[in-house]
Scaffold this motif. Structure first.
Motif, PDB file in Angstrom:
ATOM      1  N   ALA A  94     -73.528 -12.837  -1.300  1.00 55.55           N
ATOM      2  CA  ALA A  94     -72.626 -13.838  -0.747  1.00 55.55           C
ATOM      3  C   ALA A  94     -71.858 -13.213   0.406  1.00 55.55           C
ATOM      4  N   GLN A  95     -71.558 -14.032   1.406  1.00 56.59           N
ATOM      5  CA  GLN A  95     -70.710 -13.589   2.495  1.00 56.59           C
ATOM      6  C   GLN A  95     -69.635 -14.645   2.730  1.00 56.59           C
ATOM      7  N   ASN A  96     -68.476 -14.182   3.155  1.00 58.93           N
ATOM      8  CA  ASN A  96     -67.389 -15.100   3.498  1.00 58.93           C
ATOM      9  C   ASN A  96     -66.459 -14.414   4.473  1.00 58.93           C
ATOM     10  N   TYR A  97     -65.628 -15.214   5.113  1.00 60.90           N
ATOM     11  CA  TYR A  97     -64.635 -14.675   6.046  1.00 60.90           C
ATOM     12  C   TYR A  97     -63.259 -14.998   5.486  1.00 60.90           C
ATOM     13  N   ALA A  98     -62.511 -13.967   5.140  1.00 65.80           N
ATOM     14  CA  ALA A  98     -61.201 -14.140   4.518  1.00 65.80           C
ATOM     15  C   ALA A  98     -60.101 -14.073   5.561  1.00 65.80           C
ATOM     16  N   ASP A  99     -59.157 -15.010   5.496  1.00 65.86           N
ATOM     17  CA  ASP A  99     -57.985 -14.959   6.355  1.00 65.86           C
ATOM     18  C   ASP A  99     -57.129 -13.748   5.995  1.00 65.86           C
ATOM     19  N   GLY A 100     -56.290 -13.341   6.929  1.00 62.81           N
ATOM     20  CA  GLY A 100     -55.457 -12.171   6.704  1.00 62.81           C
ATOM     21  C   GLY A 100     -54.530 -12.332   5.519  1.00 62.81           C
ATOM     22  N   ALA A 101     -54.525 -11.337   4.634  1.00 65.84           N
ATOM     23  CA  ALA A 101     -53.685 -11.326   3.437  1.00 65.84           C
ATOM     24  C   ALA A 101     -53.656  -9.895   2.912  1.00 65.84           C
ATOM     25  N   PRO A 102     -52.647  -9.536   2.117  1.00 65.94           N
ATOM     26  CA  PRO A 102     -52.603  -8.176   1.564  1.00 65.94           C
ATOM     27  C   PRO A 102     -53.844  -7.836   0.740  1.00 65.94           C
ATOM     28  N   VAL A 103     -54.397  -8.837   0.029  1.00 69.58           N
ATOM     29  CA  VAL A 103     -55.627  -8.660  -0.739  1.00 69.58           C
ATOM     30  C   VAL A 103     -56.586  -9.778  -0.367  1.00 69.58           C
ATOM     31  N   VAL A 104     -57.817  -9.424  -0.023  1.00 69.26           N
ATOM     32  CA  VAL A 104     -58.838 -10.425   0.298  1.00 69.26           C
ATOM     33  C   VAL A 104     -59.966 -10.309  -0.721  1.00 69.26           C
ATOM     34  N   ALA A 105     -60.606 -11.437  -1.006  1.00 71.42           N
ATOM     35  CA  ALA A 105     -61.603 -11.484  -2.076  1.00 71.42           C
ATOM     36  C   ALA A 105     -62.947 -11.953  -1.550  1.00 71.42           C
ATOM     37  N   SER A 106     -63.999 -11.295  -2.024  1.00 73.41           N
ATOM     38  CA  SER A 106     -65.347 -11.782  -1.763  1.00 73.41           C
ATOM     39  C   SER A 106     -65.611 -13.000  -2.623  1.00 73.41           C
ATOM     40  N   PHE A 133     -67.758 -10.426  19.524  1.00 70.97           N
ATOM     41  CA  PHE A 133     -68.188  -9.487  18.494  1.00 70.97           C
ATOM     42  C   PHE A 133     -68.685 -10.223  17.261  1.00 70.97           C
ATOM     43  N   SER A 134     -69.665  -9.626  16.591  1.00 74.09           N
ATOM     44  CA  SER A 134     -70.184 -10.213  15.351  1.00 74.09           C
ATOM     45  C   SER A 134     -70.691  -9.104  14.448  1.00 74.09           C
ATOM     46  N   VAL A 135     -70.962  -9.473  13.198  1.00 75.41           N
ATOM     47  CA  VAL A 135     -71.514  -8.533  12.218  1.00 75.41           C
ATOM     48  C   VAL A 135     -72.632  -9.237  11.483  1.00 75.41           C
ATOM     49  N   ARG A 136     -73.713  -8.488  11.216  1.00 76.84           N
ATOM     50  CA  ARG A 136     -74.879  -9.079  10.559  1.00 76.84           C
ATOM     51  C   ARG A 136     -75.498  -8.064   9.605  1.00 76.84           C
ATOM     52  N   ALA A 137     -76.006  -8.562   8.471  1.00 79.12           N
ATOM     53  CA  ALA A 137     -76.612  -7.720   7.441  1.00 79.12           C
ATOM     54  C   ALA A 137     -78.128  -7.825   7.477  1.00 79.12           C
ATOM     55  N   PHE A 138     -78.778  -6.726   7.064  1.00 82.54           N
ATOM     56  CA  PHE A 138     -80.244  -6.660   7.010  1.00 82.54           C
ATOM     57  C   PHE A 138     -80.665  -5.930   5.743  1.00 82.54           C
ATOM     58  N   VAL A 139     -81.868  -6.269   5.259  1.00 82.24           N
ATOM     59  CA  VAL A 139     -82.385  -5.632   4.055  1.00 82.24           C
ATOM     60  C   VAL A 139     -83.874  -5.356   4.224  1.00 82.24           C
ATOM     61  N   ALA A 140     -84.331  -4.252   3.629  1.00 81.98           N
ATOM     62  CA  ALA A 140     -85.755  -3.924   3.556  1.00 81.98           C
ATOM     63  C   ALA A 140     -86.082  -3.646   2.097  1.00 81.98           C
ATOM     64  N   HIS A 193     -90.091  -3.069   6.983  1.00 82.44           N
ATOM     65  CA  HIS A 193     -89.917  -4.441   7.459  1.00 82.44           C
ATOM     66  C   HIS A 193     -88.529  -4.924   7.080  1.00 82.44           C
ATOM     67  N   TRP A 194     -87.713  -5.240   8.078  1.00 80.87           N
ATOM     68  CA  TRP A 194     -86.327  -5.649   7.854  1.00 80.87           C
ATOM     69  C   TRP A 194     -86.187  -7.159   7.972  1.00 80.87           C
ATOM     70  N   LYS A 195     -85.366  -7.736   7.098  1.00 78.33           N
ATOM     71  CA  LYS A 195     -85.068  -9.159   7.129  1.00 78.33           C
ATOM     72  C   LYS A 195     -83.548  -9.355   7.207  1.00 78.33           C
ATOM     73  N   ALA A 196     -83.138 -10.428   7.871  1.00 81.81           N
ATOM     74  CA  ALA A 196     -81.716 -10.747   7.913  1.00 81.81           C
ATOM     75  C   ALA A 196     -81.254 -11.192   6.532  1.00 81.81           C
ATOM     76  N   LEU A 197     -80.030 -10.818   6.183  1.00 86.86           N
ATOM     77  CA  LEU A 197     -79.435 -11.206   4.909  1.00 86.86           C
ATOM     78  C   LEU A 197     -78.194 -12.029   5.228  1.00 86.86           C
ATOM     79  N   GLY A 198     -78.337 -13.345   5.151  1.00 86.03           N
ATOM     80  CA  GLY A 198     -77.255 -14.221   5.554  1.00 86.03           C
ATOM     81  C   GLY A 198     -77.271 -14.461   7.051  1.00 86.03           C
ATOM     82  N   HIS A 199     -76.146 -14.885   7.588  1.00 86.68           N
ATOM     83  CA  HIS A 199     -76.066 -15.224   9.007  1.00 86.68           C
ATOM     84  C   HIS A 199     -75.108 -14.280   9.728  1.00 86.68           C
ATOM     85  N   ALA A 200     -75.258 -14.217  11.034  1.00 85.39           N
ATOM     86  CA  ALA A 200     -74.335 -13.422  11.839  1.00 85.39           C
ATOM     87  C   ALA A 200     -72.945 -14.045  11.770  1.00 85.39           C
ATOM     88  N   GLN A 201     -71.943 -13.201  11.557  1.00 81.21           N
ATOM     89  CA  GLN A 201     -70.564 -13.673  11.432  1.00 81.21           C
ATOM     90  C   GLN A 201     -69.763 -13.249  12.654  1.00 81.21           C
TER      91      GLN A 201
END
Length: 218
Positions: free
Chosen positions: A124-136, A77-84, A61-69
């Motif tokens: 946690a999920q986030n969308y990082a703007d373009g940079a040499p290093v991006v952080a969660s 295009f989008s990306v989405r996480a799932f967990v069982a 049984h799979w559940k969504a983890l967070g929201h579609a980004q």
């Protein structure tokens, strides 16, 4: 007093289908997972219209983890996480995702098992703007945990690197894309033995923005 064993990284695989080279459904290569006692994580990254949820060999049984980004600059295009959790497994374990809208379209599907685990304690999920290093974002755990980190770059390039820091180790990636294009992604993990607050920094070249997930499994 004996200490309870913590979770640990199990089997993992990354399916990357190039544009025009995909199939419906998208199906990962087979891997061997534990019969019981695992948490499974999977992603669907590609055309937003191909919004199917994972189905796997052992009918978990799979559940969504967070929201579609949605990707910046690539609104189709989008990306989405799932967990069982409390997952069943065994030999020949595969995940499939249906692609009715764009059967041959690009799609990336990592599939990761964490053994000896029962739950997702934090993510946690986030969308990082373009940079040499991006952080969660940072997450906290109250004991031994397996941490998973996922990088989904948005650069319109075919060849790149994505390297995790903060004690994380890269385990799978799709960063050498076919000429027809694809959805770049990278997966890393870290085992922590004690309570604390953790995050991950990614160094990518060329510079690009990215959708990021960090997940703590106990």
């Amino acid at each position: 007093m004996a200490t309870e064993p913590g979770p640990t990284l199990g089997a993992h695989v990354f399916l990357g289908q190039g544009e025009g080279l995909g199939s419906d459904p998208a199906v990962t290569p087979a891997m061997d997972t534990a019969p019981t006692g695992s948490v499974l994580v999977a992603f669907n990254a590609g055309y937003a219209a191909n919004d199917g949820w994972p189905r796997d060999t052992y009918d978990n049984h799979w559940k969504a983890l967070g929201h579609a980004q949605t990707y910046t600059g690539y609104e189709r295009f989008s990306v989405r996480a799932f967990v069982a959790t409390a997952a069943r497994g065994g030999s020949g374990h595969r995940i499939s995702i249906a692609k009715p809208a764009e059967p041959k379209g690009e799609l990336s599907l990592p599939f990761v098992e964490v053994r000896g685990a029962t739950r997702v304690q934090a993510f946690a999920q986030n969308y990082a703007d373009g940079a040499p290093v991006v952080a969660s974002k940072a997450i906290s755990v109250d004991g031994p945990a397996t941490l998973l980190a996922f990088w989904w770059g948005d650069g319109g390039v075919k060849r790149m690197t994505a390297v995790p820091g903060d004690g994380f180790t890269l385990i799978d990636s799709f960063v050498e894309l076919p000429d027809e294009s694809g959805v770049q992604g990278a997966v890393a993990w870290r085992q922590v033995d004690s309570a604390g607050t953790y995050q991950v920094h990614w160094t990518a070249a060329p510079v690009q923005g990215a959708a990021l997930w960090i997940i703590a499994i106990r």
